[in-house]
Scaffold this active site. Sequence first.
Site, mmCIF file in Angstrom:
data_model
loop_
_atom_site.group_PDB
_atom_site.id
_atom_site.type_symbol
_atom_site.label_atom_id
_atom_site.label_comp_id
_atom_site.label_asym_id
_atom_site.label_seq_id
_atom_site.Cartn_x
_atom_site.Cartn_y
_atom_site.Cartn_z
ATOM 1 N N LYS A 38 -1.290 -11.800 7.185
ATOM 2 C CA LYS A 38 -2.363 -11.087 6.473
ATOM 3 C C LYS A 38 -2.458 -11.612 5.043
ATOM 4 C CE LYS A 38 -2.781 -7.373 4.047
ATOM 5 N NZ LYS A 38 -3.792 -7.865 3.107
ATOM 6 N N PRO A 39 -3.550 -12.333 4.750
ATOM 7 C CA PRO A 39 -3.717 -12.784 3.357
ATOM 8 C C PRO A 39 -4.077 -11.596 2.466
ATOM 9 C CG PRO A 39 -5.623 -13.419 4.694
ATOM 10 C CD PRO A 39 -4.650 -12.750 5.623
ATOM 11 N N GLU A 79 9.942 -11.261 -1.335
ATOM 12 C CA GLU A 79 9.874 -11.976 -2.626
ATOM 13 C C GLU A 79 9.003 -11.118 -3.527
ATOM 14 O OE1 GLU A 79 8.734 -13.383 -5.393
ATOM 15 O OE2 GLU A 79 8.200 -15.458 -4.879
ATOM 16 N N CYS A 97 4.995 -15.471 -9.973
ATOM 17 C CA CYS A 97 6.154 -14.573 -9.809
ATOM 18 C C CYS A 97 7.325 -15.025 -10.685
ATOM 19 C CB CYS A 97 6.571 -14.494 -8.358
ATOM 20 S SG CYS A 97 6.751 -16.082 -7.570
ATOM 21 N N GLU A 107 6.835 -6.420 -14.966
ATOM 22 C CA GLU A 107 6.078 -7.635 -14.648
ATOM 23 C C GLU A 107 4.605 -7.409 -14.988
ATOM 24 O OE1 GLU A 107 5.506 -8.829 -10.456
ATOM 25 O OE2 GLU A 107 6.264 -10.779 -11.087
ATOM 26 N N LYS A 116 18.911 -9.424 -7.213
ATOM 27 C CA LYS A 116 18.572 -8.055 -7.607
ATOM 28 C C LYS A 116 17.217 -7.616 -7.012
ATOM 29 C CE LYS A 116 19.501 -8.791 -12.159
ATOM 30 N NZ LYS A 116 19.680 -8.371 -13.545
#
Length: 482
Positions: free
Chosen positions: A174-175, A249, A283, A381, A451
């Site tokens: 699934k994009p 990820e 990322c 992030e 982690k």
Amino acid sequence: MERYAMFIDGEFVPAHDASVFPVYDPSTEEIIAEVPAAGSADVDRAVRAARSAFDSGAWPGTTAQERGRLLFRLADSIRQHAASLAQLEARNSGKPVVEAEFDIADTATCFEYYGGLATKILGQVNPVPDDALSLSLSEPIGVVAQIIPWNYPLLMAAWKLAPALAAGCTCVLKPAEQTPLTILELARSFNEIGFPPGAINIVTGLGADAGAPLVAHPEVDKISFTGSNATGKGILKVAADSIRRVTLELGGKSPNIFFADADFEAAVDGALFGVFINQGEVCSAGSRILVQRPIYSKFVEAMTAKAATIRLGPPLSRDTKMGPLVSRRQFERVRAYQELGKQEGKLVLGGGRASGFDRGFYIEPTIFADVSNSARIAQEEIFGPVAAVIPFDDEEDAVHIANDTPFGLAAAVWSRDIYRVFRVLKKIRAGVIWVNHMQPTYVEAPWGGYKQSGIGRELGPRGIEQYLETKQVHINLNEKPL
Ligand code: TXE
């Protein structure tokens, strides 16, 4: 405006209820395509197709050589269509076309690498006593659900599909809803190349409507996900119910550490490249820039002066160094962090929407100096072109700050002192460490985080292990066993 279908069981199909969602060009905010909005019924169809291609042996029953050859053909097809794929990628994601060209080349290389690795999946003979033979066999896990983000759309699809297919798994990918176009274009070549129906299925849809049922589907043996920490945690909980295998990820807040003895010019370039490449939607972005005090002021000054020259522009222009962010949602998210940063650090560059554009999600490259590592802009992030510069005193201080986040995806260390570099890199808890460089990523080398940056590794030989089960076989050689 293009209308796309999704790819299930070797056919291009609409959603079962014909619903669609719009796909945008983030530089114009215009709709450029309509794509099927899959729901549970479509996901079920795709998973059943993958199950049947696996259980019937249509895919895992092919020889490793054959799987390898098909992946090579796919790499060739990508190279043949590289220019148009790069343009579409740039148009849909907002990244500069020159960067998209690198991504597409890397995508082809990834399929090629795992095409080669298909014939190198080995088992083992285990050293048991002489009256038995003990084997470890490597077998494909089965049906894999693969969910990917929007920052490297086709490349992330390759990182997932290539090792899984090489291992003999069948896939439902699934994009991200923001960027489904290049993988749907590529799917046009799957039948001609010779992939059997059901080996690769591409299901387009929103996270809640298509991603969630895919993750929860009982016929899925393994889930591989790249995306946000929050969604990753949710997936892990769902997978826990039936002990499904999971690779995650989940991004990071990577430190880019500059000691006073580093090559100054290269270091400044490395700091900028580390955090501003791909609009910062990376990322492993070096979003925390740690600079040793003796060079701190000069470094911030040089970084700021150079970052001010970054040319923002339309993704399809070859002069563009930074395009718009992928979506309005991401734009607003990053804008909010820019505002927060004004309370938490000293704004030395940018801090707002980029001027000179009457539309599009353009944002200024932004640098905050004198940031405390406990500030939210240093801990969370941001996934946009926003850097937090943090001063440090010595090695111990640098290591402490570097490790002081929940993440551990990547880090970089810049110094001419090789002893220091090793001392520091051994203490940093991150899955990828660059020395006197930032961001180079090779399909041959493992990728993944410590982690909360994730579980498992992609790329390299370890990447294929994520899609293999080990079966131990014990063969008695003693005619009269006890
Ligand atoms: O991520 P999501 P979003 C981070 C980055 C970014 C933030 C939000 O900080 O600002 O996440 O991005 C699918 N079950 N990263 O909202 O939601 C979704 O459809 C199953 C870092 O886009 O995680 C898409 O295909 N799937 C990251 C994919 O998950 C679900 C890259 C990623 O979307 C789902 C992207 C659900 N319940 C964002 N909900 C990195 N590691 O590089 C959503 N999805």
